[in-house]
Write a protein that holds these residues in place. Structure first.
Motif, PDB file in Angstrom:
ATOM      1  N   ALA A 189      12.281 -25.041 -21.952  1.00  0.00           N
ATOM      2  CA  ALA A 189      11.893 -26.436 -21.701  1.00  0.00           C
ATOM      3  C   ALA A 189      11.215 -26.553 -20.338  1.00  0.00           C
ATOM      4  O   ALA A 189      10.257 -27.317 -20.184  1.00  0.00           O
ATOM      5  CB  ALA A 189      13.120 -27.343 -21.770  1.00  0.00           C
ATOM      6  N   GLY A 190      11.690 -25.780 -19.368  1.00  0.00           N
ATOM      7  CA  GLY A 190      11.043 -25.768 -18.058  1.00  0.00           C
ATOM      8  C   GLY A 190       9.620 -25.251 -18.132  1.00  0.00           C
ATOM      9  O   GLY A 190       8.719 -25.790 -17.486  1.00  0.00           O
ATOM     10  N   LEU A 241      14.797 -36.176 -19.319  1.00  0.00           N
ATOM     11  CA  LEU A 241      13.919 -35.796 -20.431  1.00  0.00           C
ATOM     12  C   LEU A 241      13.911 -34.289 -20.649  1.00  0.00           C
ATOM     13  O   LEU A 241      14.003 -33.811 -21.796  1.00  0.00           O
ATOM     14  CB  LEU A 241      12.492 -36.294 -20.182  1.00  0.00           C
ATOM     15  N   ASN A 242      13.784 -33.533 -19.579  1.00  0.00           N
ATOM     16  CA  ASN A 242      13.708 -32.085 -19.730  1.00  0.00           C
ATOM     17  C   ASN A 242      15.052 -31.496 -20.154  1.00  0.00           C
ATOM     18  O   ASN A 242      15.089 -30.538 -20.925  1.00  0.00           O
ATOM     19  CB  ASN A 242      13.189 -31.426 -18.452  1.00  0.00           C
ATOM     20  N   LEU A 258      12.531 -37.273 -15.192  1.00  0.00           N
ATOM     21  CA  LEU A 258      12.137 -35.896 -15.494  1.00  0.00           C
ATOM     22  C   LEU A 258      13.365 -35.065 -15.842  1.00  0.00           C
ATOM     23  O   LEU A 258      13.366 -34.333 -16.833  1.00  0.00           O
ATOM     24  CB  LEU A 258      11.421 -35.305 -14.274  1.00  0.00           C
ATOM     25  N   LEU A 303      15.134 -32.073 -23.839  1.00  0.00           N
ATOM     26  CA  LEU A 303      14.280 -31.107 -24.528  1.00  0.00           C
ATOM     27  C   LEU A 303      14.950 -29.739 -24.575  1.00  0.00           C
ATOM     28  O   LEU A 303      14.982 -29.089 -25.621  1.00  0.00           O
ATOM     29  CB  LEU A 303      12.910 -31.004 -23.844  1.00  0.00           C
ATOM     30  N   GLY A 304      15.505 -29.321 -23.449  1.00  0.00           N
ATOM     31  CA  GLY A 304      16.192 -28.026 -23.395  1.00  0.00           C
ATOM     32  C   GLY A 304      17.350 -27.956 -24.374  1.00  0.00           C
ATOM     33  O   GLY A 304      17.554 -26.936 -25.040  1.00  0.00           O
ATOM     34  N   PRO A 341      17.030 -24.132 -22.141  1.00  0.00           N
ATOM     35  CA  PRO A 341      16.603 -24.897 -20.966  1.00  0.00           C
ATOM     36  C   PRO A 341      15.440 -24.266 -20.208  1.00  0.00           C
ATOM     37  O   PRO A 341      14.563 -24.978 -19.728  1.00  0.00           O
ATOM     38  CB  PRO A 341      17.855 -24.944 -20.085  1.00  0.00           C
ATOM     39  N   THR A 344      16.964 -28.726 -15.186  1.00  0.00           N
ATOM     40  CA  THR A 344      16.999 -28.708 -16.650  1.00  0.00           C
ATOM     41  C   THR A 344      18.261 -28.024 -17.152  1.00  0.00           C
ATOM     42  O   THR A 344      18.855 -28.441 -18.143  1.00  0.00           O
ATOM     43  CB  THR A 344      15.746 -27.988 -17.197  1.00  0.00           C
ATOM     44  N   ALA A 375       7.469 -28.026 -19.536  1.00  0.00           N
ATOM     45  CA  ALA A 375       7.202 -29.061 -18.529  1.00  0.00           C
ATOM     46  C   ALA A 375       6.173 -28.582 -17.506  1.00  0.00           C
ATOM     47  O   ALA A 375       5.266 -29.326 -17.134  1.00  0.00           O
ATOM     48  CB  ALA A 375       8.496 -29.473 -17.834  1.00  0.00           C
ATOM     49  N   LEU A 421      12.725 -27.381 -11.131  1.00  0.00           N
ATOM     50  CA  LEU A 421      12.600 -27.801 -12.523  1.00  0.00           C
ATOM     51  C   LEU A 421      13.549 -27.025 -13.430  1.00  0.00           C
ATOM     52  O   LEU A 421      14.238 -27.603 -14.271  1.00  0.00           O
ATOM     53  CB  LEU A 421      11.153 -27.643 -13.006  1.00  0.00           C
TER      54      LEU A 421
END
Length: 145
Positions: free
Chosen positions: A35-36, A21-22, A18, A25-26, A32, A85, A39, A81
């Protein structure tokens, strides 16, 4: 009990995945915190489907009658999260997760020792303390490497 341990082991495996990946993405979207939000939105959809599939949707009506402090769990989930991230790309996924794990072990030991939040009491002893100190020592060694 073995099934429960397996599920929790899988959840533990998922945490660094997690984070990676996050964090990715961020970085790709340059935000970031956004991205949170993505998610958590996906998590909400999955949780709603799980509640519906297990027939627990009616229980949601009882939430408003519960003490507000119990909703702190959602705040803590969002904090985890969003922080993982944001921090993992700079600090490293392994370092970030190791710090999270150390924090979890300390908090779990305190919760168990005092039976906080209705947990079963498991007293602190030298063996548990030695394990936590060994993890802290490991963190120092990892940071120096």
């Amino acid at each position: 009990m073995l099934r429960d341990a397996g599920i929790m082991l899988a959840a533990g495996v998922g945490i660094p995945i997690l984070a990676a990946l996050n964090a990715q993405l961020g970085g790709r979207i340059g935000a970031p915190m956004a991205a949170g939000v993505v998610a958590m939105s996906v998590a909400l959809v999955v949780a709603v489907v799980a509640v519906a599939a297990t027939g627990q949707a009616r229980a949601l009506a009882l939430v408003s009658a519960q003490p507000l402090w119990l909703l702190l769990a959602g705040v803590l989930m969002a904090f985890y999260l969003l922080s993982i991230t944001w921090i993992a790309p700079r600090f490293g996924v392994g370092n970030a997760i190791f710090c999270v794990l150390l924090g979890q072990m300390v908090a779990a030991a305190v919760i168990d020792h005092f039976g906080l939040f209705g947990a079963r009491v498991v007293s602190m002893n030298l063996q548990r303390l030695a394990g936590i100190l060994a993890m802290a020592g490991g963190l120092v060694l990892i940071q120096r490497a």
